[in-house]
Design a protein around this motif. Structure first.
Motif, PDB file in Angstrom:
ATOM      1  N   ALA A   1      13.856  66.627 -29.620  1.00 25.61           N
ATOM      2  CA  ALA A   1      13.628  66.330 -28.379  1.00 25.61           C
ATOM      3  C   ALA A   1      13.123  65.046 -28.031  1.00 25.61           C
ATOM      4  N   GLY A   2      12.227  64.516 -29.231  1.00 30.28           N
ATOM      5  CA  GLY A   2      11.721  63.178 -29.024  1.00 30.28           C
ATOM      6  C   GLY A   2      12.576  61.968 -29.170  1.00 30.28           C
ATOM      7  N   ALA A   3      13.585  62.223 -29.930  1.00 28.97           N
ATOM      8  CA  ALA A   3      14.775  61.567 -29.974  1.00 28.97           C
ATOM      9  C   ALA A   3      15.694  61.256 -28.722  1.00 28.97           C
ATOM     10  N   LEU A   4      15.925  62.515 -28.298  1.00 35.12           N
ATOM     11  CA  LEU A   4      16.423  62.510 -26.681  1.00 35.12           C
ATOM     12  C   LEU A   4      15.823  61.813 -26.021  1.00 35.12           C
ATOM     13  N   LEU A   5      14.583  62.004 -25.803  1.00 35.54           N
ATOM     14  CA  LEU A   5      13.733  61.497 -24.990  1.00 35.54           C
ATOM     15  C   LEU A   5      13.777  60.050 -24.765  1.00 35.54           C
ATOM     16  N   ALA A   6      13.767  59.620 -26.131  1.00 39.02           N
ATOM     17  CA  ALA A   6      13.930  58.051 -26.193  1.00 39.02           C
ATOM     18  C   ALA A   6      15.242  57.581 -25.621  1.00 39.02           C
ATOM     19  N   TYR A   7      16.319  58.309 -25.812  1.00 40.83           N
ATOM     20  CA  TYR A   7      17.586  57.950 -25.241  1.00 40.83           C
ATOM     21  C   TYR A   7      17.333  57.777 -23.736  1.00 40.83           C
ATOM     22  N   VAL A   8      16.835  58.877 -23.004  1.00 37.05           N
ATOM     23  CA  VAL A   8      16.675  58.860 -21.583  1.00 37.05           C
ATOM     24  C   VAL A   8      15.955  57.706 -21.078  1.00 37.05           C
ATOM     25  N   GLY A   9      14.741  57.413 -21.637  1.00 33.23           N
ATOM     26  CA  GLY A   9      14.105  56.278 -21.449  1.00 33.23           C
ATOM     27  C   GLY A   9      14.718  54.906 -21.592  1.00 33.23           C
ATOM     28  N   TYR A  10      15.407  54.631 -22.479  1.00 31.67           N
ATOM     29  CA  TYR A  10      16.297  53.585 -22.938  1.00 31.67           C
ATOM     30  C   TYR A  10      17.256  53.307 -21.502  1.00 31.67           C
TER      31      TYR A  10
ATOM     32  N   SER B   1       7.481  56.976 -26.121  1.00 32.74           N
ATOM     33  CA  SER B   1       6.774  58.293 -26.072  1.00 32.74           C
ATOM     34  C   SER B   1       7.738  59.113 -26.861  1.00 32.74           C
ATOM     35  N   GLY B   2       8.961  59.149 -26.827  1.00 31.98           N
ATOM     36  CA  GLY B   2       9.958  60.080 -27.354  1.00 31.98           C
ATOM     37  C   GLY B   2       9.921  59.811 -28.793  1.00 31.98           C
ATOM     38  N   ASP B   3       9.997  58.400 -28.959  1.00 28.69           N
ATOM     39  CA  ASP B   3      10.165  58.027 -30.533  1.00 28.69           C
ATOM     40  C   ASP B   3       8.813  58.331 -31.173  1.00 28.69           C
ATOM     41  N   ILE B   4       7.589  58.085 -30.821  1.00 26.28           N
ATOM     42  CA  ILE B   4       6.395  58.446 -31.538  1.00 26.28           C
ATOM     43  C   ILE B   4       6.221  59.896 -31.696  1.00 26.28           C
ATOM     44  N   LEU B   5       6.677  60.762 -30.533  1.00 28.66           N
ATOM     45  CA  LEU B   5       6.803  62.266 -30.523  1.00 28.66           C
ATOM     46  C   LEU B   5       7.698  62.703 -31.867  1.00 28.66           C
ATOM     47  N   THR B   6       8.823  61.910 -31.942  1.00 28.33           N
ATOM     48  CA  THR B   6       9.504  62.311 -33.343  1.00 28.33           C
ATOM     49  C   THR B   6       8.875  62.171 -34.554  1.00 28.33           C
ATOM     50  N   LEU B   7       7.981  60.898 -34.571  1.00 24.65           N
ATOM     51  CA  LEU B   7       7.211  60.903 -35.762  1.00 24.65           C
ATOM     52  C   LEU B   7       6.160  61.768 -35.976  1.00 24.65           C
ATOM     53  N   TYR B   8       5.512  61.936 -34.907  1.00 18.42           N
ATOM     54  CA  TYR B   8       4.363  63.133 -34.800  1.00 18.42           C
ATOM     55  C   TYR B   8       4.794  64.392 -35.240  1.00 18.42           C
ATOM     56  N   ALA B   9       5.904  64.871 -34.816  1.00 21.60           N
ATOM     57  CA  ALA B   9       6.510  65.945 -35.436  1.00 21.60           C
ATOM     58  C   ALA B   9       7.011  65.870 -36.682  1.00 21.60           C
ATOM     59  N   ALA B  10       7.392  64.958 -37.058  1.00 26.87           N
ATOM     60  CA  ALA B  10       7.834  64.880 -38.526  1.00 26.87           C
ATOM     61  C   ALA B  10       6.533  65.022 -39.357  1.00 26.87           C
TER      62      ALA B  10
END
Length: 361
Positions: free
Chosen positions: A60-69, A252-261
């Motif tokens: 979800a974080g990775a997809l959010l990053a795409y939306v933002g970019y 936010s999406g990219d950091i969420l991906t790292l946080y969840a990892a």
């Protein structure tokens, strides 16, 4: 893959396979090197504690990053009379661009962004400046986040290396001050002006210094022009919300991906030092490293996470999961969309212009 796509992006099947193998080898080498620091027992124990329920959050974080970019790229592209790219068109450009380096493209992400804008009717230097504005805005948002995180760790109870904190607290304000100065109305117009006469590279070595000065002056002018474009965008936040909200959403999406990892391996990180470690490690990806920085990014992010208190074994595993969702998994949609390059090549010249923005800009 379409032959036209090969011509534009320099994609070769053998080169793509070789780049992927090199990237994988570098990542394995980094893991092996870090494994010499920590013990295999700790890695296996951290792996056994893994909670796979956090992996959908990574996605979800990775997809959010795409939306933002996509949102940021579209708004910067159309600003001040630029091309109005559709959502589907922009998504294809961004997805292909994100996976461009790892599939063996000589263009890279910035090169594909430039190709799309230039093909959509932007003059060469204008397209370069818009691409640089996208990159400047992207890094500006991350730098501000890192600066605030550094200030919070200094004032708060969190742990982070002093050198990491001081670097962000000193460098970011200095860069912002320099950007404000070069993009001011007086300096911006002067520094972003291009040399009038074109100079071609010749065989005569005596002409090379003049050509180098001319080329360097043009590069510097375009760099300043990109900063000036960002300044104008910041002065009109309501007119182009996607440009200003896109990259906060992206990071936010990219950091969420790292946080969840990290959470997936039974570690509960504090968000503030996590952002600081993430931003510090991400600076490595700004360098033109081969194979998308594979190996160097894994090592840098792992040790940055460890520096803010995350044990080395789960930091390594979290980094590998993060890189899977942000580097390796995006190859799948990139390969799926490569045949769309020919369609993009036909559609981009038909892109309408944002005439209203030009009138009020």
């Amino acid at each position: 893959m379409a032959e036209r796509g090969h011509e534009i992006f320099g994609i070769d099947r053998r080169k793509a396979i070789l780049t992927g193998v090199v990237a994988l080898a570098l990542a394995v080498a980094a893991v092996f090197g870090i494994g010499q620091v920590t013990s295999l027992h700790h890695v296996v124990r951290a792996l056994g504690r893994g909670d796979h329920s956090w992996f959908p959050v990574c996605l979800a974080g990775a997809l959010l990053a795409y939306v933002g970019y996509v949102g940021a790229y579209r708004d910067v592209a159309r600003f001040n009379g630029g091309p109005v790219l559709g959502v589907w068109m922009t998504l294809r450009i961004v997805v292909i661009g994100f996976g461009a380096v790892l599939i063996g493209s000589s263009a890279g992400t910035l090169g594909i962004d430039y190709w799309a804008l230039h093909r959509a009717g932007e003059p060469r230097h204008s397209a370069v400046r818009r691409v640089l504005a996208v990159s400047t805005l992207q890094w500006f948002v991350l730098a501000i986040l890192a600066c605030f995180a550094a200030a919070a760790t200094v004032a708060g109870p969190w742990h982070a290396p002093r050198a990491m904190e001081v670097a962000w607290l000193v460098i970011v304000p200095a860069c912002v001050a320099a950007a404000i100065w070069v993009s001011s109305p007086r300096q911006g117009e002067r520094l972003s002006s291009l040399p009038r006469d074109a100079v071609r590279l010749q065989r005569n070595l005596r002409t090379w210094p003049h050509w180098l000065w001319h080329a360097g002056r043009a590069v510097f002018s375009d760099a300043v022009g990109g900063v000036v474009l960002v300044r104008h965008l910041l002065h009109r936040p309501l007119a182009h919300p996607g440009a200003l909200l896109g990259f906060p959403l992206y990071w936010s999406g990219d950091i969420l991906t790292l946080y969840a990892a990290v959470r997936a391996f039974d570690v509960h990180p504090h968000l503030v030092p996590l952002v600081l470690a993430y931003a510090t490690a991400f600076v490595v990806t700004a360098l033109p490293l081969p194979a998308a920085g594979s190996g160097g990014v894994e090592a840098g992010l792992t040790f940055a996470l460890n520096a803010v208190g995350i044990p080395l074994a789960p930091a390594l595993l979290a980094t590998l999961v993060y890189r899977f969702f942000t580097l390796w998994l995006p190859i799948v949609p990139t390969l799926a969309l490569l045949p769309q390059v020919r369609a993009l090549d036909r559609e981009l010249p038909l892109t309408p212009r944002d005439l209203w923005s030009r009138e009020v800009g």
